[in-house]
Design a protein around this motif. Structure first.
Motif, short mmCIF file in Angstrom:
data_model
loop_
_atom_site.label_atom_id
_atom_site.label_comp_id
_atom_site.label_asym_id
_atom_site.label_seq_id
_atom_site.Cartn_x
_atom_site.Cartn_y
_atom_site.Cartn_z
N SER A 151 -10.45 -10.17 -5.13
CA SER A 151 -10.79 -9.25 -4.24
C SER A 151 -11.64 -8.30 -4.92
O SER A 151 -11.85 -8.13 -6.21
CB SER A 151 -9.57 -8.36 -3.95
OG SER A 151 -9.78 -7.08 -3.24
N GLN A 152 -12.56 -7.50 -3.94
CA GLN A 152 -13.39 -6.51 -4.23
C GLN A 152 -12.64 -5.31 -5.26
O GLN A 152 -13.04 -4.70 -6.28
CB GLN A 152 -14.06 -5.54 -3.37
CG GLN A 152 -13.28 -4.86 -2.44
CD GLN A 152 -13.81 -4.33 -1.18
OE1 GLN A 152 -14.95 -4.78 -1.00
NE2 GLN A 152 -13.24 -3.36 -0.69
N MET A 153 -11.29 -5.42 -5.13
CA MET A 153 -10.32 -4.45 -5.73
C MET A 153 -10.31 -4.99 -7.17
O MET A 153 -9.37 -4.56 -7.94
CB MET A 153 -9.18 -4.17 -4.89
CG MET A 153 -9.32 -3.62 -3.71
SD MET A 153 -10.07 -2.03 -3.91
CE MET A 153 -10.34 -1.75 -2.08
N GLY A 154 -10.59 -6.21 -7.45
CA GLY A 154 -10.78 -6.85 -8.81
C GLY A 154 -11.80 -6.37 -9.74
O GLY A 154 -11.94 -6.28 -10.74
N PHE A 155 -12.55 -5.20 -8.99
CA PHE A 155 -13.57 -4.76 -9.75
C PHE A 155 -13.69 -3.19 -9.67
O PHE A 155 -14.29 -2.71 -10.60
CB PHE A 155 -14.95 -5.38 -9.19
CG PHE A 155 -15.05 -6.97 -9.45
CD1 PHE A 155 -15.75 -7.36 -10.60
CD2 PHE A 155 -14.62 -7.76 -8.46
CE1 PHE A 155 -15.75 -8.54 -10.76
CE2 PHE A 155 -14.45 -9.33 -8.70
CZ PHE A 155 -15.27 -9.46 -9.84
N ARG A 209 -3.84 1.89 -3.91
CA ARG A 209 -3.89 0.38 -4.33
C ARG A 209 -3.80 0.10 -5.64
O ARG A 209 -4.37 -1.04 -5.95
CB ARG A 209 -5.05 -0.22 -3.58
CG ARG A 209 -5.05 -0.26 -2.06
CD ARG A 209 -6.36 -0.88 -1.37
NE ARG A 209 -6.04 -0.96 0.18
CZ ARG A 209 -5.91 -0.17 1.08
NH1 ARG A 209 -5.68 0.91 0.69
NH2 ARG A 209 -5.33 -0.54 2.30
N THR A 210 -2.81 0.80 -6.20
CA THR A 210 -2.75 0.55 -7.91
C THR A 210 -2.08 -0.86 -7.91
O THR A 210 -2.53 -1.49 -8.91
CB THR A 210 -1.78 1.48 -8.28
OG1 THR A 210 -0.62 1.70 -7.63
CG2 THR A 210 -2.31 2.96 -8.49
N LEU A 211 -1.21 -1.09 -7.23
CA LEU A 211 -0.70 -2.48 -7.49
C LEU A 211 -1.58 -3.72 -7.08
O LEU A 211 -1.69 -4.61 -7.99
CB LEU A 211 0.64 -2.77 -6.65
CG LEU A 211 1.92 -1.83 -7.11
CD1 LEU A 211 3.15 -2.19 -6.24
CD2 LEU A 211 2.31 -2.15 -8.48
N TYR A 212 -2.36 -3.76 -6.02
CA TYR A 212 -3.07 -4.54 -5.59
C TYR A 212 -4.25 -4.77 -6.55
O TYR A 212 -4.83 -5.84 -7.17
CB TYR A 212 -3.57 -4.46 -4.34
CG TYR A 212 -4.43 -5.45 -3.51
CD1 TYR A 212 -3.46 -6.70 -3.12
CD2 TYR A 212 -5.81 -5.46 -3.17
CE1 TYR A 212 -4.33 -7.75 -2.54
CE2 TYR A 212 -6.38 -6.46 -2.65
CZ TYR A 212 -5.64 -7.75 -2.38
OH TYR A 212 -6.15 -8.75 -1.76
N CYS A 213 -5.03 -3.52 -7.03
CA CYS A 213 -6.16 -3.73 -7.95
C CYS A 213 -5.45 -4.03 -9.21
O CYS A 213 -6.39 -4.78 -9.86
CB CYS A 213 -6.53 -2.10 -8.19
SG CYS A 213 -7.38 -1.27 -6.73
N ASP A 261 7.48 -7.78 -6.54
CA ASP A 261 6.89 -8.64 -5.64
C ASP A 261 5.31 -8.69 -5.70
O ASP A 261 4.85 -10.00 -5.47
CB ASP A 261 7.28 -7.98 -4.22
CG ASP A 261 8.52 -8.02 -3.65
OD1 ASP A 261 9.43 -8.76 -4.50
OD2 ASP A 261 8.89 -7.56 -2.87
N VAL A 262 4.43 -7.98 -6.15
CA VAL A 262 3.12 -8.07 -6.03
C VAL A 262 2.65 -9.01 -7.39
O VAL A 262 1.79 -9.81 -7.34
CB VAL A 262 2.31 -6.76 -6.40
CG1 VAL A 262 0.79 -6.99 -6.54
CG2 VAL A 262 2.41 -6.06 -4.89
N ILE A 263 3.59 -8.80 -8.55
CA ILE A 263 3.19 -9.43 -9.72
C ILE A 263 3.62 -10.77 -9.40
O ILE A 263 2.93 -11.76 -10.05
CB ILE A 263 3.99 -8.79 -10.87
CG1 ILE A 263 3.50 -7.48 -11.36
CG2 ILE A 263 4.06 -9.85 -12.14
CD1 ILE A 263 4.15 -6.75 -12.23
N ALA A 264 4.68 -11.08 -8.73
CA ALA A 264 5.17 -12.65 -8.50
C ALA A 264 4.28 -13.31 -7.94
O ALA A 264 3.81 -14.42 -7.98
CB ALA A 264 6.46 -12.47 -8.18
N VAL A 296 0.86 -1.22 0.08
CA VAL A 296 0.03 0.04 -0.09
C VAL A 296 0.97 1.34 0.11
O VAL A 296 1.82 1.59 1.05
CB VAL A 296 -0.75 0.08 1.16
CG1 VAL A 296 -1.69 1.18 1.19
CG2 VAL A 296 -1.64 -1.17 1.11
N ALA A 297 0.74 2.12 -1.04
CA ALA A 297 1.51 3.07 -1.19
C ALA A 297 0.95 4.01 -2.32
O ALA A 297 0.51 3.52 -3.14
CB ALA A 297 3.01 3.08 -1.42
#
Length: 246
Positions: free
Chosen positions: A138-142, A148-152, A105-108, A92-93
């Motif tokens: 995640s709801q962040m998939g929608f 949360r750019t990386l997580y989304c 890391d997030v992609i991997a 988160v940043a």
């Protein structure tokens, strides 16, 4: 309240990120429904504690899910009835502050591992005759959300991958779906939710005005791994209290 104890009898389910939180709850719910479970995580002590829940039904693999050793062990399985790709991370940043290390890391962990694990497990899933894959989204998939750019990005990728897998694997009788939670009360989210401003933001976004519990997520996973969902593939169960309905 729970599923019939025979719902998953005779089935073997593999769960990644099984040591804590949602993964741990999923293992326990699958066991309660009669399954044999392969629980995968890096921390052996977490797995050993989890195994005590049902020693005869839980096999533990203490492995890095991005390691060749894990992929080779997956490929050696003769049959596998269910795969739950649960492991994931978040960084988160603000976008301007995200480092190359965070991006990689997030992609991997959130994208590459889901693809590689599914690919390695596919022959065993096909051999089962009724294989089911559940990818933790995640709801962040929608939707999008600040910092949360990386997580989304990663969870939108999981949604796209899961749809493509569902279409490609349908003729092999392998179903693929996702579960998309809102914020869930776990040891990982507890520090975030102790921030009063952030907690208020979350509650303002959830019409049901409550945080999800790990069992809420695990129940949906058991349903999608079972014959109760035999005609469901290529879709998502959003466990978001109404967040994405607005």
């Amino acid at each position: 309240m729970g599923f019939d104890k025979t719902l998953l009898v005779g089935k073997t389910i593999l769960v990644t990120g099984a040591g804590k939180g949602i993964g741990k709850a999923c293992v326990e719910k699958c066991v309660d429904a009669g399954a044999q479970v392969i629980a995968v995580a890096r921390t052996l002590s977490d797995l050993q504690t989890l195994q005590q829940y049902a020693p005869s039904q839980i096999e533990i693999w203490s492995l890095d899910i991005n390691s060749d050793a894990f992929f080779e062990r997956l490929k050696a399985l003769k049959t596998l009835d269910g795969l739950l790709n649960n492991a994931g991370i978040n960084r988160v940043a603000p976008m301007l502050e995200q480092t190359d290390e965070n991006i990689d890391d997030v992609i991997a962990m959130n994208i590459r591992s889901v693809y590689k694990i599914s690919q390695a497990a596919l022959p065993a899933l096909i051999n089962s005759g009724t294989g089911a894959v559940v990818n933790m989204s995640s709801q962040m998939g929608f939707v999008g959300s600040p910092k949360r750019t990386l997580y989304c990005m990663s969870k939108h990728a999981v949604e796209g991958l899961s749809k493509a897998m569902a279409v490609e694997l349908a003729d092999k009788n392998v179903r693929v779906n996702t579960v998309a939670p809102t914020f869930v009360e776990t040891p990982m989210t507890k520090p975030m939710l102790e921030d009063a401003t952030f907690k208020q933001f979350v509650y303002d976004m959830i019409p049901l005005k409550k945080i999800a519990q790990t069992d809420d997520i695990a129940n949906a996973c058991v349903f999608l791994l079972s014959g109760l969902s035999a005609m469901i593939t290529g879709t998502s169960i959003k466990i978001d209290g109404g967040w994405t309905a607005q």
